[in-house]
Design a protein around this motif. Structure first.
Motif, PDB file in Angstrom:
ATOM      1  N   LEU A  25       0.627  -1.371  -0.044  1.00 36.86           N
ATOM      2  CA  LEU A  25      -0.040   0.117   0.092  1.00 36.86           C
ATOM      3  C   LEU A  25       0.637   1.222   0.066  1.00 36.86           C
ATOM      4  O   LEU A  25       2.148   1.140   0.347  1.00 36.86           O
ATOM      5  CB  LEU A  25      -1.060   0.023   1.267  1.00 36.86           C
ATOM      6  CG  LEU A  25      -1.841  -1.198   1.245  1.00 36.86           C
ATOM      7  CD1 LEU A  25      -2.796  -0.947   2.530  1.00 36.86           C
ATOM      8  CD2 LEU A  25      -2.960  -1.023   0.289  1.00 36.86           C
ATOM      9  N   PRO A  26       0.251   2.310  -0.701  1.00 39.96           N
ATOM     10  CA  PRO A  26       1.337   3.659  -0.544  1.00 39.96           C
ATOM     11  C   PRO A  26       1.279   3.863   0.972  1.00 39.96           C
ATOM     12  O   PRO A  26       0.664   3.627   1.848  1.00 39.96           O
ATOM     13  CB  PRO A  26       0.270   4.549  -1.120  1.00 39.96           C
ATOM     14  CG  PRO A  26      -1.030   3.938  -1.512  1.00 39.96           C
ATOM     15  CD  PRO A  26      -0.972   2.516  -1.044  1.00 39.96           C
ATOM     16  N   THR A  27       2.490   4.780   1.137  1.00 40.58           N
ATOM     17  CA  THR A  27       2.657   5.279   2.526  1.00 40.58           C
ATOM     18  C   THR A  27       1.803   6.447   2.796  1.00 40.58           C
ATOM     19  O   THR A  27       1.253   7.150   2.026  1.00 40.58           O
ATOM     20  CB  THR A  27       4.203   5.850   2.574  1.00 40.58           C
ATOM     21  OG1 THR A  27       4.265   6.732   1.817  1.00 40.58           O
ATOM     22  CG2 THR A  27       4.992   4.644   2.431  1.00 40.58           C
ATOM     23  N   HIS A  41      -2.043   5.749  12.622  1.00 43.03           N
ATOM     24  CA  HIS A  41      -2.802   4.641  12.428  1.00 43.03           C
ATOM     25  C   HIS A  41      -2.450   3.907  11.250  1.00 43.03           C
ATOM     26  O   HIS A  41      -2.085   4.827  10.006  1.00 43.03           O
ATOM     27  CB  HIS A  41      -4.424   4.716  12.420  1.00 43.03           C
ATOM     28  CG  HIS A  41      -4.863   4.904  13.894  1.00 43.03           C
ATOM     29  ND1 HIS A  41      -5.382   3.893  14.726  1.00 43.03           N
ATOM     30  CD2 HIS A  41      -5.167   6.003  14.448  1.00 43.03           C
ATOM     31  CE1 HIS A  41      -5.774   4.224  15.846  1.00 43.03           C
ATOM     32  NE2 HIS A  41      -5.668   5.577  15.847  1.00 43.03           N
ATOM     33  N   GLY A  42      -2.415   2.631  10.968  1.00 46.72           N
ATOM     34  CA  GLY A  42      -2.313   2.042   9.718  1.00 46.72           C
ATOM     35  C   GLY A  42      -3.325   2.095   8.505  1.00 46.72           C
ATOM     36  O   GLY A  42      -4.369   2.119   9.123  1.00 46.72           O
ATOM     37  N   TRP A  43      -2.987   2.413   7.369  1.00 46.24           N
ATOM     38  CA  TRP A  43      -3.864   2.335   6.421  1.00 46.24           C
ATOM     39  C   TRP A  43      -4.360   0.829   5.928  1.00 46.24           C
ATOM     40  O   TRP A  43      -3.575   0.062   5.965  1.00 46.24           O
ATOM     41  CB  TRP A  43      -3.390   2.914   4.964  1.00 46.24           C
ATOM     42  CG  TRP A  43      -3.473   4.431   4.883  1.00 46.24           C
ATOM     43  CD1 TRP A  43      -2.263   5.074   5.634  1.00 46.24           C
ATOM     44  CD2 TRP A  43      -4.274   5.396   4.795  1.00 46.24           C
ATOM     45  NE1 TRP A  43      -2.298   6.477   5.368  1.00 46.24           N
ATOM     46  CE2 TRP A  43      -3.768   6.714   5.041  1.00 46.24           C
ATOM     47  CE3 TRP A  43      -5.255   5.406   4.041  1.00 46.24           C
ATOM     48  CZ2 TRP A  43      -4.304   7.764   4.809  1.00 46.24           C
ATOM     49  CZ3 TRP A  43      -6.165   6.392   3.677  1.00 46.24           C
ATOM     50  CH2 TRP A  43      -5.706   7.785   3.891  1.00 46.24           C
ATOM     51  N   THR A  44      -5.574   0.715   5.810  1.00 41.58           N
ATOM     52  CA  THR A  44      -5.999  -0.953   5.506  1.00 41.58           C
ATOM     53  C   THR A  44      -6.268  -0.488   3.887  1.00 41.58           C
ATOM     54  O   THR A  44      -6.453   0.550   3.284  1.00 41.58           O
ATOM     55  CB  THR A  44      -7.357  -1.225   6.000  1.00 41.58           C
ATOM     56  OG1 THR A  44      -8.264  -0.277   5.954  1.00 41.58           O
ATOM     57  CG2 THR A  44      -6.978  -1.381   7.588  1.00 41.58           C
ATOM     58  N   ALA A  45      -6.380  -1.688   3.281  1.00 45.11           N
ATOM     59  CA  ALA A  45      -6.752  -1.703   1.940  1.00 45.11           C
ATOM     60  C   ALA A  45      -8.098  -0.909   1.593  1.00 45.11           C
ATOM     61  O   ALA A  45      -8.374  -0.109   0.695  1.00 45.11           O
ATOM     62  CB  ALA A  45      -6.777  -3.025   1.221  1.00 45.11           C
ATOM     63  N   ALA A  77     -12.661  13.592  10.581  1.00 34.71           N
ATOM     64  CA  ALA A  77     -11.411  14.131  10.285  1.00 34.71           C
ATOM     65  C   ALA A  77     -10.303  13.975  10.926  1.00 34.71           C
ATOM     66  O   ALA A  77      -9.371  14.061  10.446  1.00 34.71           O
ATOM     67  CB  ALA A  77     -11.735  15.704  10.059  1.00 34.71           C
ATOM     68  N   SER A  78     -10.433  13.819  12.241  1.00 37.16           N
ATOM     69  CA  SER A  78      -9.533  13.373  13.121  1.00 37.16           C
ATOM     70  C   SER A  78      -8.779  11.912  12.801  1.00 37.16           C
ATOM     71  O   SER A  78      -7.662  12.005  13.012  1.00 37.16           O
ATOM     72  CB  SER A  78      -9.872  13.523  14.648  1.00 37.16           C
ATOM     73  OG  SER A  78     -11.047  12.467  14.860  1.00 37.16           O
ATOM     74  N   TYR A  79      -9.706  11.143  12.325  1.00 43.18           N
ATOM     75  CA  TYR A  79      -9.140   9.830  12.068  1.00 43.18           C
ATOM     76  C   TYR A  79      -8.251   9.886  10.663  1.00 43.18           C
ATOM     77  O   TYR A  79      -7.123   9.402  10.794  1.00 43.18           O
ATOM     78  CB  TYR A  79     -10.172   8.905  11.707  1.00 43.18           C
ATOM     79  CG  TYR A  79      -9.847   7.281  11.753  1.00 43.18           C
ATOM     80  CD1 TYR A  79      -8.922   6.644  12.656  1.00 43.18           C
ATOM     81  CD2 TYR A  79     -10.047   6.610  10.528  1.00 43.18           C
ATOM     82  CE1 TYR A  79      -8.597   5.568  12.534  1.00 43.18           C
ATOM     83  CE2 TYR A  79      -9.626   5.459  10.318  1.00 43.18           C
ATOM     84  CZ  TYR A  79      -8.833   4.908  11.246  1.00 43.18           C
ATOM     85  OH  TYR A  79      -8.569   3.338  10.993  1.00 43.18           O
ATOM     86  N   LEU A  80      -8.838  10.830   9.798  1.00 46.05           N
ATOM     87  CA  LEU A  80      -8.050  10.810   8.538  1.00 46.05           C
ATOM     88  C   LEU A  80      -6.629  11.271   8.918  1.00 46.05           C
ATOM     89  O   LEU A  80      -5.390  11.158   8.456  1.00 46.05           O
ATOM     90  CB  LEU A  80      -8.650  11.494   7.560  1.00 46.05           C
ATOM     91  CG  LEU A  80      -7.950  12.026   6.166  1.00 46.05           C
ATOM     92  CD1 LEU A  80      -7.482  10.512   5.563  1.00 46.05           C
ATOM     93  CD2 LEU A  80      -9.005  12.715   5.386  1.00 46.05           C
ATOM     94  N   CYS A  81      -6.948  12.344   9.676  1.00 45.75           N
ATOM     95  CA  CYS A  81      -5.358  13.214  10.267  1.00 45.75           C
ATOM     96  C   CYS A  81      -4.431  12.118  10.846  1.00 45.75           C
ATOM     97  O   CYS A  81      -3.149  11.856  10.463  1.00 45.75           O
ATOM     98  CB  CYS A  81      -5.627  14.147  11.259  1.00 45.75           C
ATOM     99  SG  CYS A  81      -4.125  15.047  11.912  1.00 45.75           S
TER     100      CYS A  81
END
Length: 91
Positions: A28-30, A67-71, A56-60
């Protein structure tokens, strides 16, 4: 312990294309790349988060690597960015 390899051949793959997000690496992209892409497009954090259906806070937290990006989150981000691009071309 030894394992025997199957002698069957896989069918030839035709018209294969590399994944747009990982370039065929399977990774996945960083966070840095996704945040830079959002900023380059001029999209605001809240607008993208709303389209992704997250806060918005979670996206931040995602963008800053807390937090790690999931697919699934990467797919939501891609869809949100496409929607923003379509809005810009329509206006």
């Amino acid at each position: 312990m030894t394992f025997a390899l199957s002698s069957t051949k896989l069918p030839a793959m035709r018209n294969t294309q590399l994944c747009k997000r990982c370039g065929g690496t399977g990774r996945l992209p960083t966070s840095h790349h996704l945040k830079a892409r959002r900023k380059k497009s001029g999209a605001g954090l809240r607008a993208v988060a709303e389209l992704m259906k997250i806060s918005a806070s979670y996206l931040c937290l995602l963008e800053n690597g807390k937090h790690g990006w999931t697919a699934d989150m990467v797919n939501r981000f891609e869809v949100a960015m496409e929607q923003i691009a379509l809005r810009e071309t329509a206006s």
